[in-house]
Design a protein around this motif. Structure first.
Motif, mmCIF file in Angstrom:
data_model
loop_
_atom_site.group_PDB
_atom_site.id
_atom_site.type_symbol
_atom_site.label_atom_id
_atom_site.label_comp_id
_atom_site.label_asym_id
_atom_site.label_seq_id
_atom_site.Cartn_x
_atom_site.Cartn_y
_atom_site.Cartn_z
ATOM 1 N N PHE B 166 45.466 52.148 35.054
ATOM 2 C CA PHE B 166 43.858 51.141 35.503
ATOM 3 C C PHE B 166 43.788 52.003 37.043
ATOM 4 C CE2 PHE B 166 42.713 46.900 36.575
ATOM 5 C CZ PHE B 166 41.877 47.417 36.117
ATOM 6 N N SER B 167 44.315 51.904 37.797
ATOM 7 C CA SER B 167 44.323 52.202 39.435
ATOM 8 C C SER B 167 43.145 53.205 39.223
ATOM 9 C CB SER B 167 45.655 51.648 40.007
ATOM 10 O OG SER B 167 46.148 53.694 39.602
ATOM 11 N N ASP B 168 43.822 54.259 38.430
ATOM 12 C CA ASP B 168 42.817 55.735 38.989
ATOM 13 C C ASP B 168 41.626 54.992 37.807
ATOM 14 O OD1 ASP B 168 44.656 57.106 39.883
ATOM 15 O OD2 ASP B 168 45.237 57.991 37.640
ATOM 16 N N PHE B 169 41.344 54.681 36.644
ATOM 17 C CA PHE B 169 39.870 54.320 36.346
ATOM 18 C C PHE B 169 38.935 53.483 37.338
ATOM 19 C CE2 PHE B 169 38.266 50.397 33.835
ATOM 20 C CZ PHE B 169 37.369 51.113 33.422
ATOM 21 N N ILE B 170 39.717 52.571 37.882
ATOM 22 C CA ILE B 170 38.783 51.556 38.777
ATOM 23 C C ILE B 170 38.743 52.486 40.266
ATOM 24 C CG2 ILE B 170 39.330 50.108 40.938
ATOM 25 C CD1 ILE B 170 39.598 48.539 38.479
ATOM 26 N N LYS B 171 38.880 53.257 40.098
ATOM 27 C CA LYS B 171 38.326 54.333 41.405
ATOM 28 C C LYS B 171 37.255 55.375 40.812
ATOM 29 C CE LYS B 171 42.681 54.830 43.658
ATOM 30 N NZ LYS B 171 44.247 55.918 43.091
ATOM 31 N N LEU B 175 34.464 50.811 41.321
ATOM 32 C CA LEU B 175 34.702 49.312 40.466
ATOM 33 C C LEU B 175 35.955 48.222 41.317
ATOM 34 C CD1 LEU B 175 35.386 50.037 36.586
ATOM 35 C CD2 LEU B 175 33.566 49.190 37.818
ATOM 36 N N ASP B 176 35.502 48.614 42.934
ATOM 37 C CA ASP B 176 36.337 48.299 44.378
ATOM 38 C C ASP B 176 36.054 47.375 44.031
ATOM 39 O OD1 ASP B 176 37.884 50.427 44.205
ATOM 40 O OD2 ASP B 176 36.010 51.505 45.775
ATOM 41 N N THR B 177 34.414 46.570 44.079
ATOM 42 C CA THR B 177 34.040 45.122 44.427
ATOM 43 C C THR B 177 35.427 44.737 42.778
ATOM 44 O OG1 THR B 177 32.451 46.629 44.671
ATOM 45 C CG2 THR B 177 32.029 43.717 44.776
ATOM 46 N N GLU B 178 34.878 44.673 42.012
ATOM 47 C CA GLU B 178 35.307 43.926 40.815
ATOM 48 C C GLU B 178 37.171 43.760 41.017
ATOM 49 O OE1 GLU B 178 32.610 46.617 40.803
ATOM 50 O OE2 GLU B 178 31.282 45.445 39.343
ATOM 51 N N ALA B 179 37.932 45.020 41.572
ATOM 52 C CA ALA B 179 38.931 45.076 41.698
ATOM 53 C C ALA B 179 38.961 44.260 42.781
ATOM 54 C CB ALA B 179 39.893 46.553 41.553
ATOM 55 N N ALA B 180 38.398 43.680 43.302
ATOM 56 C CA ALA B 180 38.529 42.979 44.637
ATOM 57 C C ALA B 180 39.139 41.197 43.852
ATOM 58 C CB ALA B 180 37.558 42.544 45.872
ATOM 59 N N LYS B 181 38.251 41.136 43.104
ATOM 60 C CA LYS B 181 38.895 40.066 42.275
ATOM 61 C C LYS B 181 40.411 39.669 42.018
ATOM 62 C CE LYS B 181 34.428 38.673 41.078
ATOM 63 N NZ LYS B 181 33.143 37.445 42.257
ATOM 64 N N LYS B 182 40.315 38.255 41.402
ATOM 65 C CA LYS B 182 41.638 38.052 41.507
ATOM 66 C C LYS B 182 41.864 38.143 40.211
ATOM 67 C CE LYS B 182 41.911 34.126 44.701
ATOM 68 N NZ LYS B 182 41.588 32.364 44.835
ATOM 69 N N PHE B 183 41.587 38.077 39.143
ATOM 70 C CA PHE B 183 42.120 38.451 38.037
ATOM 71 C C PHE B 183 41.088 39.572 37.488
ATOM 72 C CE2 PHE B 183 43.210 33.973 38.789
ATOM 73 C CZ PHE B 183 44.488 34.096 38.334
ATOM 74 N N LEU B 184 41.851 40.127 36.010
ATOM 75 C CA LEU B 184 41.300 41.167 34.991
ATOM 76 C C LEU B 184 41.247 40.010 33.925
ATOM 77 C CD1 LEU B 184 40.747 44.203 33.798
ATOM 78 C CD2 LEU B 184 42.887 44.259 33.364
ATOM 79 N N GLY B 185 40.130 40.565 33.182
ATOM 80 C CA GLY B 185 40.186 39.509 31.600
ATOM 81 C C GLY B 185 40.159 40.520 30.236
ATOM 82 N N LEU B 186 40.610 41.061 29.228
ATOM 83 C CA LEU B 186 40.354 41.713 28.340
ATOM 84 C C LEU B 186 39.923 41.290 27.656
ATOM 85 C CD1 LEU B 186 43.011 44.137 28.765
ATOM 86 C CD2 LEU B 186 40.822 44.573 29.881
ATOM 87 N N ARG B 187 38.882 41.825 25.909
ATOM 88 C CA ARG B 187 39.348 40.899 24.517
ATOM 89 C C ARG B 187 38.687 41.573 23.857
ATOM 90 N NH1 ARG B 187 35.090 37.337 27.361
ATOM 91 N NH2 ARG B 187 33.485 38.723 27.089
ATOM 92 N N THR B 188 39.647 41.670 22.612
ATOM 93 C CA THR B 188 39.429 42.875 21.407
ATOM 94 C C THR B 188 37.488 42.211 21.382
ATOM 95 O OG1 THR B 188 39.773 40.900 19.853
ATOM 96 C CG2 THR B 188 41.418 42.333 20.500
ATOM 97 N N PRO B 189 37.749 43.396 20.311
ATOM 98 C CA PRO B 189 35.959 43.455 19.858
ATOM 99 C C PRO B 189 35.475 42.500 19.295
ATOM 100 C CG PRO B 189 36.852 45.387 19.896
ATOM 101 C CD PRO B 189 37.819 44.455 20.131
#
Lengths: 233, 268
Positions: B166-171, B175-189
């Protein structure tokens, strides 16, 4: 002439620790059951023969255990703090008050514990030496402290198996740590059953001491000579 | 008879309030016993009242009451302190992995799913949506892991997964601005399953966006085409079939925490 004497037995602190621990450990065992139900794989047996399954369906039904995993975890992770803090306070108190000297088994304890067992089973008539605690009590009450430490260590290993991987490895891995944690709980239940029976057999004077702190000793007072009468049991 | 009882009772009360030195041994025993047991019963009543109070608290989310939820969150504060990128889940040789990984739930696995049209929607801080297909993901360096997957129910299984960190994907996708947020959210389709994960756990080096199981593409029931594998959490956080990914400073909705009363953090 029979004279009664008040003798101090259990310090106030120890009575508090004991009676706090009782309901707290009760909640830990109950919430632990709610958790264990979700994957109740342990049994005693050999090969394909099961002697005892933990636990039979009827047991779960009686205690309303099924489908309460999240509730069990929430209670377990609140009362773990009370169990831990009370346990730490008890251990520190016994160390600094010197009570540990009355509690720890000594060189004679293992031999004497055997005599206690024979006496309790009415095989041996003569009474083994009884200080504040007899040899069997010393062993049992020290073992229960070690079991408490074991529960905290194995509990932490299960709770944070990645961050505390070293602890998990120390116990032989995640699955083994879970088995230890479970087995210790069964140990508490067995301890409690024996303890309860011994308390009932020992009688009122002994039980009262755990609440009031003192024991009553009877003495025969003749003309000048004082001799103790052993407690009625 | 009545007289005797009244005299007995008044003597008894007198005993309790009189100074110890005025009492004989018998009276002293009686006094101390009564006082101690009064305290003892009061303590038991207080403990019982406390228990009833705790049991009767209103529930906030799922089945968990407000005070219990507060304690779970306090535990998170304490134990997230030991979360570290240096603390890795134990890994195993591939030969230790099970041949068929357990399938434990079908939430979010709607049968009407069409794999050919699947895209992962990454909702960026600007509000733009980055749409990625499986080939975009596979372009990044592949990482494999064999670890003991731990279910919140209590079972665990050594399983073998492949995907990208996931950290490779961010780089790779800036997505560094996004990764500076406190949480990651995921949803199924189908929005049937959703999780929230604290960012330090998401960025842990063993967290994978995963497209392979046992060296083969993920089976449908394991979340084809792309799922999360996060060894620092219980399995419920390893969401199958990622539809949307988003980032936020407040806790994203989480199925097991919001609907079923589980701890939100669930860190291992």
């Amino acid at each position: 002439m029979i004279q009664k004497k008040i003798i101090k037995k259990h310090p106030l602190a120890i009575r508090w620790f004991h009676w706090i621990n009782f309901p707290v450990l009760g909640v830990m065992i109950w919430s632990g059951l709610l958790i264990y139900w979700a994957n109740d794989v342990y049994k005693i047996g050999f090969g394909s023969t099961t002697l005892l399954k933990f636990f039979p369906t009827s047991f779960y039904e009686v205690f309303k255990i099924p489908y309460r995993l999240s509730e069990g975890m929430a209670y377990h992770f609140l009362f773990m703090w009370l169990f831990f803090l009370n346990g730490i306070a008890y251990v520190l108190y016994t160390i600094f008050s010197g009570e540990w000297k009355l509690l720890m088994p000594n060189r004679k304890s293992f031999k004497e514990a055997w005599q206690v067992l024979l006496h309790d089973l009415h095989i041996r008539k003569s009474k083994p030496p009884q200080g504040k605690y007899n040899a069997a009590q010393r062993i049992a009450y020290s073992a229960i402290i070690l079991m408490g430490i074991g529960s905290i260590i194995s509990g932490l290993a299960i709770y944070k198996p990645v961050q505390l991987l070293w602890l998990c490895n120390l116990l032989g891995g995640y699955k083994m740590a879970r088995i230890f944690h479970f087995a210790l709980t069964i140990g508490y239940v067995l301890f409690f059953m024996v303890h309860l029976m011994q308390v009932i057999l020992a009688g009122w004077n002994n039980f009262r001491a755990m609440v009031t702190g003192f024991e009553v000793k009877k003495q025969i007072k003749d003309t000048g000579n004082v001799s103790e009468i052993p407690d009625a049991e | 008879m009545l007289n005797k009882t009244i005299i007995g009772m008044s003597n008894f009360i007198k005993n309790i309030f009189s100074k110890d030195r005025n009492l004989n041994v018998e009276q002293l025993i009686q006094k101390k016993t009564i006082l101690s047991f009064t305290f003892f019963i009061a303590f038991a009543a207080f403990a019982f009242w406390g228990w009833k109070w705790l049991r009767n608290q209103p529930t906030e989310s799922g089945k968990t009451s407000v005070p219990l939820r507060k304690v779970l969150n306090a535990n998170e504060k304490i134990f997230s302190g030991i979360l570290s990128d240096k603390h890795l889940a134990k890994t195993f040789p591939v030969s230790k992995a099970v041949n068929s990984a357990r399938v434990n739930g079908y939430l979010g696995m709607n049968n009407n799913f069409d794999p050919s049209t699947w895209m992962m929607n990454v909702i960026k801080a600007t509000g733009d949506t980055l749409k990625l297909n499986l080939d975009d993901i596979k372009k990044l360096p592949k990482t494999e892991i064999v670890f003991n997957f731990k279910c919140i129910e209590g079972w665990s299984q050594i399983t073998y997964w492949g995907g990208i960190k996931f950290s490779d994907f961010i780089k790779a996708y800036n997505l560094d601005t996004e990764a500076a947020k406190k949480f990651l959210g995921l949803r199924t389709p189908d929005n049937g399953y959703y999780v929230g994960i604290d960012m330090p756990s998401a960025l842990h080096p063993q967290t994978l966006l995963c497209y392979e199981l046992n060296g083969k593409p993920l089976p449908m029931n394991q979340g084809y085409p792309l799922r999360l594998i996060i060894p620092v959490k219980y399995g419920v956080k390893s969401l199958k079939r990622i539809g949307d990914m988003f980032f936020s400073d407040s806790k994203p909705p989480d199925y097991w925490a919001d609907e079923k009363g589980y701890d939100y953090y669930l860190g291992l």
